[in-house]
Design a protein around this motif. Structure first.
Motif, short mmCIF file in Angstrom:
data_model
loop_
_atom_site.label_atom_id
_atom_site.label_comp_id
_atom_site.label_asym_id
_atom_site.label_seq_id
_atom_site.Cartn_x
_atom_site.Cartn_y
_atom_site.Cartn_z
N THR A 287 11.35 3.48 -1.09
CA THR A 287 10.68 4.77 -1.24
C THR A 287 11.55 5.70 -2.08
OG1 THR A 287 11.65 5.65 0.79
CG2 THR A 287 9.50 4.56 0.98
N ASP A 288 10.89 6.64 -2.73
CA ASP A 288 11.57 7.60 -3.60
C ASP A 288 10.96 8.98 -3.35
OD1 ASP A 288 13.04 8.79 -5.61
OD2 ASP A 288 11.69 8.14 -7.20
N PRO A 289 11.38 9.65 -2.25
CA PRO A 289 10.82 10.98 -1.96
C PRO A 289 11.40 12.01 -2.94
CG PRO A 289 12.47 10.41 -0.33
CD PRO A 289 12.33 9.22 -1.23
N ARG A 290 10.51 12.72 -3.67
CA ARG A 290 10.96 13.74 -4.63
C ARG A 290 9.96 14.87 -4.71
NH1 ARG A 290 11.03 11.80 -10.05
NH2 ARG A 290 9.94 9.94 -9.37
N LEU A 291 10.47 16.07 -4.87
CA LEU A 291 9.66 17.26 -5.10
C LEU A 291 9.94 17.79 -6.49
CD1 LEU A 291 9.98 19.40 -1.84
CD2 LEU A 291 7.86 18.62 -2.88
N ALA A 292 8.97 18.48 -7.06
CA ALA A 292 9.15 19.21 -8.31
C ALA A 292 8.55 20.60 -8.10
CB ALA A 292 8.47 18.49 -9.46
N VAL A 293 9.16 21.62 -8.70
CA VAL A 293 8.64 22.98 -8.58
C VAL A 293 8.84 23.70 -9.90
CG1 VAL A 293 10.77 24.02 -7.66
CG2 VAL A 293 8.56 25.02 -7.07
N THR A 294 7.85 24.51 -10.26
CA THR A 294 7.94 25.37 -11.43
C THR A 294 7.66 26.80 -11.00
OG1 THR A 294 5.59 25.18 -12.01
CG2 THR A 294 7.09 23.52 -12.94
N ARG A 295 8.07 27.77 -11.83
CA ARG A 295 7.77 29.17 -11.57
C ARG A 295 7.55 29.87 -12.90
NH1 ARG A 295 11.35 31.21 -13.96
NH2 ARG A 295 11.09 33.40 -13.60
N GLU A 296 6.67 30.85 -12.86
CA GLU A 296 6.33 31.62 -14.06
C GLU A 296 6.27 33.09 -13.69
OE1 GLU A 296 5.50 30.41 -17.18
OE2 GLU A 296 5.94 28.36 -16.54
N CYS A 297 6.66 33.93 -14.64
CA CYS A 297 6.49 35.37 -14.52
C CYS A 297 5.55 35.80 -15.63
CB CYS A 297 7.83 36.09 -14.72
SG CYS A 297 9.01 35.78 -13.42
N PRO A 298 4.90 36.94 -15.49
CA PRO A 298 4.05 37.40 -16.58
C PRO A 298 4.91 37.72 -17.80
CG PRO A 298 4.22 39.09 -14.90
CD PRO A 298 4.91 37.87 -14.37
N PRO A 299 4.36 37.63 -19.00
CA PRO A 299 5.17 37.87 -20.20
C PRO A 299 5.62 39.32 -20.37
CG PRO A 299 2.88 37.51 -20.79
CD PRO A 299 3.00 37.25 -19.32
N GLY A 300 4.84 40.26 -19.87
CA GLY A 300 5.18 41.67 -20.03
C GLY A 300 6.12 42.16 -18.96
N ALA A 301 6.91 43.18 -19.32
CA ALA A 301 7.85 43.77 -18.37
C ALA A 301 7.11 44.60 -17.33
CB ALA A 301 8.86 44.64 -19.12
N VAL A 302 7.60 44.57 -16.10
CA VAL A 302 7.02 45.31 -14.99
C VAL A 302 7.89 46.54 -14.74
CG1 VAL A 302 6.45 45.21 -12.53
CG2 VAL A 302 6.06 43.22 -13.99
N PRO A 303 7.27 47.74 -14.64
CA PRO A 303 8.06 48.96 -14.37
C PRO A 303 8.73 48.91 -13.00
CG PRO A 303 5.85 49.52 -15.14
CD PRO A 303 5.86 48.04 -14.87
N LEU A 304 9.86 49.59 -12.91
CA LEU A 304 10.58 49.69 -11.63
C LEU A 304 9.66 50.31 -10.58
CD1 LEU A 304 14.08 50.99 -12.78
CD2 LEU A 304 13.27 48.65 -12.58
N GLY A 305 9.80 49.85 -9.34
CA GLY A 305 8.98 50.36 -8.25
C GLY A 305 7.64 49.67 -8.12
N PRO B 266 0.82 -1.22 0.00
CA PRO B 266 0.00 0.00 0.00
C PRO B 266 0.85 1.26 0.00
CG PRO B 266 -0.75 -1.55 1.68
CD PRO B 266 0.54 -2.07 1.14
N ALA B 267 0.29 2.33 -0.52
CA ALA B 267 1.00 3.62 -0.56
C ALA B 267 1.31 4.11 0.84
CB ALA B 267 0.14 4.65 -1.30
N ASN B 268 2.40 4.85 0.94
CA ASN B 268 2.83 5.51 2.17
C ASN B 268 3.15 4.57 3.32
OD1 ASN B 268 2.82 8.13 1.09
ND2 ASN B 268 0.60 8.17 1.29
N PHE B 269 3.62 3.37 3.00
CA PHE B 269 4.11 2.45 4.01
C PHE B 269 5.63 2.48 3.96
CE2 PHE B 269 -0.07 1.02 4.53
CZ PHE B 269 -0.13 0.09 5.55
N CYS B 270 6.26 2.80 5.07
CA CYS B 270 7.72 2.86 5.12
C CYS B 270 8.31 1.47 5.30
CB CYS B 270 8.15 3.78 6.25
SG CYS B 270 7.49 5.44 6.06
N ILE B 271 7.64 0.65 6.09
CA ILE B 271 8.00 -0.75 6.28
C ILE B 271 6.69 -1.53 6.32
CG2 ILE B 271 10.15 -0.32 7.51
CD1 ILE B 271 8.62 -0.96 10.12
#
Length: 168
Positions: free
Chosen positions: A43-61, A8-13
């Protein structure tokens, strides 16, 4: 004899027990025996992460928005999952702590201020996810780095003042 089964899932032993019984040929008595073993789970503990920014440039400040997804890419429950970003300072909290089962994913978003005194047209940011396996506390880590576009806008402010006394 041999056999196999799905752990079963999530059994360590898991405890595997074999039982056998038979009849004595001479007197017809029934005899039984069992044997158990504690078996580790792969067991194979693994994380995945993604990040996105908007396509347009953001003004300073202004605020630079970002979003992403953190997911459990392994086969065991992960606890104390935290997501941080390196803007405006290292380890700025974004999400967590949360728990992720295998295959679970969580969408996150946030923003940080773009400094006024930069000349770059992109800001480098890194999103990092950390968590722990429920089996032995093994630390898992995933990160993604990328550029978000910014719009430097040169600005000059001129102020004109008249003398306090009238000029002839």
């Amino acid at each position: 004899f041999s056999n196999s089964y799905v752990v079963p899932a999530n059994f360590c032993i898991y405890v595997d027990t074999v039982r056998a019984s038979g009849r004595d040929q001479c007197f017809g008595r029934t005899v039984t025996h069992s044997s158990s073993a504690v078996c580790p789970t792969a067991t194979d503990p693994r994380l995945a992460v993604t990040r996105e920014c908007p396509p347009g440039a953001v003004p300073l400040g202004q605020l630079q928005p970002f979003s992403g997804v953190v997911s459990n890419a392994g086969n065991i429950l992960l606890t104390n999952v935290l997501v941080v970003i390196n803007q405006p300072t290292n380890n700025t909290p974004v999400l967590g702590p949360i728990t992720l089962a295998p295959g679970d994913r969580f969408v996150f978003s946030g923003s940080y201020p773009i400094p006024l005194d930069i000349c770059e047209t992109n800001i480098l940011n890194t999103v990092t996810a950390r968590g722990n396996s429920i089996c032995n506390g093994t630390n898992v880590l995933a990160s993604q780095t990328g550029l978000c576009p910014v719009l430097p806008q040169p600005l000059l402010v001129v102020t004109r003042k008249c003398p306090v006394n009238p000029v002839s």
